[in-house]
Design an enzyme around this catalytic site. Structure first.
Site, PDB file in Angstrom:
ATOM      1  N   ASP A 283       0.834  -1.195   0.000  1.00  0.00           N
ATOM      2  CA  ASP A 283       0.000   0.000   0.000  1.00  0.00           C
ATOM      3  C   ASP A 283       0.874   1.252   0.000  1.00  0.00           C
ATOM      4  O   ASP A 283       0.645   2.203  -0.746  1.00  0.00           O
ATOM      5  CB  ASP A 283      -0.866  -0.035   1.255  1.00  0.00           C
ATOM      6  CG  ASP A 283      -2.039   0.910   1.152  1.00  0.00           C
ATOM      7  OD1 ASP A 283      -2.394   1.276   0.028  1.00  0.00           O
ATOM      8  OD2 ASP A 283      -2.591   1.276   2.189  1.00  0.00           O
TER       9      ASP A 283
ATOM     10  N   ASP B 222      -9.112  -1.065   3.063  1.00  0.00           N
ATOM     11  CA  ASP B 222      -8.662  -0.729   4.416  1.00  0.00           C
ATOM     12  C   ASP B 222      -9.594  -1.346   5.444  1.00  0.00           C
ATOM     13  O   ASP B 222      -9.152  -1.891   6.448  1.00  0.00           O
ATOM     14  CB  ASP B 222      -8.618   0.786   4.585  1.00  0.00           C
ATOM     15  CG  ASP B 222      -7.639   1.410   3.628  1.00  0.00           C
ATOM     16  OD1 ASP B 222      -6.546   0.878   3.489  1.00  0.00           O
ATOM     17  OD2 ASP B 222      -7.986   2.415   2.989  1.00  0.00           O
TER      18      ASP B 222
END
Lengths: 254, 465
Positions: free
Chosen positions: B194, B386
């Protein structure tokens, strides 16, 4: 019965916190953030303490237990002024923000709500880690007694103790905030004193059958904190009302 | 003391707008895990995340570590590949394809995984339910969910948000079935991925964001958007009816938003969005007036040569899920990114600057910038990935003990808060996983190794402090 008992113990320990949360905190996002922050601070303090004491586990002798209580409580009480100090910094920012958004600055009762939120965060974290994680088995069948306390199940003792500590943490924070704001030493000392008193009273539980005495004594501490906190805040609100009405009268006269 | 106008009520509302759904998602996953896999039964499940190695109890630690590492690398490889494919598709303007794909995978997830989970729940709790009602229920659930994600503009925002949380929950729950070591390595790998995908110059998510920004369009993805809180200045007369009104106003501003996305994507980012509208003290009683006024403000602003309505926005991610799997198990995620730009009302033009978020309120000065992310002027977006990985972390922690769950929860929320603060400072799309996941993992092990022995030891001797 099993489920009912589990829910009962949980509500006994956390019911007041839940009520406070719903009625005062939940509608105000900033207060919720304060609760989360202070819970995190408390958790970090607990982890630091346990990192230190991990090497001595399991603790056999009782003087070591006393030492453990002293270090833990002192460490946590050291955090309180730090918490207040960082809040003061934040308060400056918030007031600047209020001005920008053309809103009134924080009033006395709002500061007290923030203190309540900070204390409640400590209290909830305490209850969650010391009590709620212990209560999980109480949702199953049967119950559990420890040797030194044959009169009450362990879960009941844990729930009542954590309820008292929740109350002590929550309201002594308000008392301490008042003390720091006004620079009154008696108020500043009050919070650590009650914390120490309650922690040492729980030592009574070590004696055979001591829980019948220790638990009520700790609860009495909690009641004392609530009453004292109520008295302080009440007096202060009264003062402010008089100050406001005095100034109004002065305005009228002039 | 008009309760609605105090500082306490208005500051931090959109942070709570993100924290609430994330908390809800985690809570649901923890409940599911405690309910359905009471002892963390590591059923070995074949999926994309276990391409290389299947963990067995008997393997040595080094074998597990190596296998888990390879698994997570394979997963990240797949995710990267899919993200680049999406970037490519988007580059060649196959937006429709992406959109349908996302919609299809959402429907697929909701029906198969949702169906399986509901079925297991019914079995575990022994709820009497006939098969016909069950099928009708699942069908409804799926169709409404797919529509909510596909046509998010036409649905109340609450329904779309509900389904996004549902998708996140289902994805996270299936991920919790991975073996323990693989789970931890996957979390670490996704957090690192990420970080690079969003921040590195050639990162796929970064490319996508830039592409979207340069095209001034939106990219379809599964992104959770908070409902912006009513602006502080305009809600002085707020009442229940006003809420509704604000909501509608907000939707109208969002005409073009799409969010769809896929199942579990890892995701990514959090982005600040300011709503552009010139909004300063407006006290609008009804939508029409409000819109008119907004337009007026917009025009004024434009004429001043400001680019106001822009928002930079940001990011996201998406995920691809792959459906190759047979029984629903393989899910993968891919993070992809997306960016959305939001356009101002009715097509007045938007501009974006590279990902920085721009603030629109004329009357704020620069120092106000930091705070603007914290005060009630905009909405935040968080990639669904997320949600998935936060919940995965908490769900894995729930298999050990509840103490670790609380510690991980606090750590993740703290990480999210830190990311939000960084967001206000950096004003560009940021990866939301790295800080939270790192803190979460650290707290998990600290709690498990250090804190729990002390706390259990003390509380069973009835000592407390």
């Amino acid at each position: 019965m099993a489920l009912a008992a589990g829910i009962g113990y949980t509500l006994l320990a956390l019911g007041p916190a839940f009520a406070l949360f719903v009625s005062v905190i939940a509608a105000k996002p900033l207060l919720v953030l304060f609760v989360l922050t202070s819970a995190l601070i408390w958790l970090v303090s607990l982890i630091i303490l346990s990192a230190f004491w991990r090497a001595f586990l399991p603790i056999g002798s009782s003087w070591l237990l006393v030492l453990l209580l002293v270090t833990c409580v002192s460490f946590q009480e050291l955090i309180r002024p730090v918490f207040w100090f960082s809040y003061k910094k934040l308060e400056g920012l918030l007031n600047a923000l209020a001005q920008r958004m053309s809103k009134p600055e924080l009033k006395y009762y709002e500061t007290m709500q923030i203190a309540l939120a900070g204390g409640l965060g400590h209290g909830i974290a305490h209850a969650v880690f010391f009590c709620l994680s212990l209560l999980t088995p109480s949702f199953g069948k049967a119950t559990f007694y420890v040797d030194s306390c044959k009169q009450m199940p362990l879960f009941l003792v844990a729930a009542m103790l954590s309820l008292s500590f929740l109350i002590i943490h929550t309201f002594s924070m308000i008392v301490a905030f008042n003390g720091y704001d006004d620079g009154k030493r008696s108020l500043v000392v009050f919070a650590p004193a009650m914390h120490f008193a309650a922690a040492f009273l729980s030592l009574v539980n070590l004696f055979q059958g001591g829980c019948m005495v220790g638990v009520p004594l700790v609860l009495v501490c909690a009641v004392g904190v609530i009453c004292y906190c109520g008295k302080i805040v009440w007096a202060k609100v009264g003062d402010q009302d008089t100050a406001i009405s005095m100034s109004n009268r002065a305005n009228i006269l002039s | 003391m008009d309760g609605r106008t105090g500082l306490l009520e208005s500051v931090g509302a959109e942070i709570m707008g993100i924290v609430m759904p994330v908390s809800t998602c985690m809570l649901l996953v923890v409940l599911l895990v405690r309910c359905l896999t009471p002892h963390g039964s590591d059923v070995s499940v074949r999926s994309v995340a276990t391409l290389v190695y299947t963990e067995k109890e008997s393997d040595s630690t080094s074998q597990k570590l190596e296998g888990a590492l390879l698994n997570s690398l394979a997963l990240v490889g797949v995710v990267t590949f899919i993200t680049f494919m999406l970037v490519l598709l988007y580059y060649y303007r196959c937006t429709k394809f992406i959109k349908y794909y996302i919609c299809f995978s959402a429907a697929f997830m909701l029906s198969t995984m949702g169906g399986t989970v509901v079925f297991q729940l019914i079995q575990t709790l022994s709820i009497p339910l006939d098969i016909v009602s069950f099928l009708i229920f699942i069908l409804n659930f799926t169709v409404v969910g797919a529509l909510a994600i596909f046509m998010s503009n036409a649905m109340p925002i609450l329904i779309t948000q509900f389904y996004l949380v549902m998708i996140g929950m289902l994805a996270a729950f299936w991920f919790t079935m991975l073996p323990e070591w693989t789970t931890w390595m996957t979390l670490v790998a996704m957090a690192v991925y990420d970080l690079f995908a969003v921040l590195a110059p050639g990162g796929p998510l970064n490319l996508l964001v830039e592409l979207v920004v340069s095209r001034d369009e939106e990219f379809p993805a599964l992104i959770y958007e908070t409902r912006p809180v009513a602006r502080p200045d305009s809600d002085s007369n707020a009442g229940a009816s006003n809420d509704n009104q604000h909501r509608r106003r907000w939707r109208s501003q969002n005409v073009r938003r799409t969010s769809a996305s896929e199942d579990a994507g890892p995701a990514t980012e959090l982005q600040p969005q300011t709503i552009s509208s010139g909004g300063r003290n407006r006290d609008l009683r009804d939508l029409m007036d409000e819109e008119r006024q907004v337009n007026r403000d917009v025009h004024e602003d434009n004429s001043e040569g400001r680019e106001n309505n822009s928002n930079g926005s940001l990011l996201h991610e998406n995920i691809g899920s792959d459906d190759e799997s047979i029984p629903l198990v393989s899910r993968e995620s891919m993070p992809s990114v997306q960016v959305t730009s939001r356009s101002g009302n009715q097509g007045t033009h938007t501009e974006q600057h590279n990902i920085t978020m721009q603030r629109d309120d004329d009357d704020d000065d620069h120092e106000g910038l930091n705070i603007s992310a914290l005060s009630a002027t905009g909405s935040l977006r968080l990639g669904l990935g997320d949600f998935v990985f936060y919940s995965l972390l908490v769900g894995r922690a729930a298999m050990y003990d509840l103490t670790t769950v609380y510690a991980c929860y606090l750590a993740i929320i703290a990480g999210l808060g830190a990311t939000l603060i960084l967001l206000a400072v950096a004003r560009r799309a940021l990866p939301a996983l790295p800080i939270s996941v790192t803190l979460g993992i650290i707290f998990y092990f600290l709690t498990r190794l250090l804190m729990e022995p002390l706390v259990i030891g003390l509380s069973t001797t009835l000592l407390i402090f």
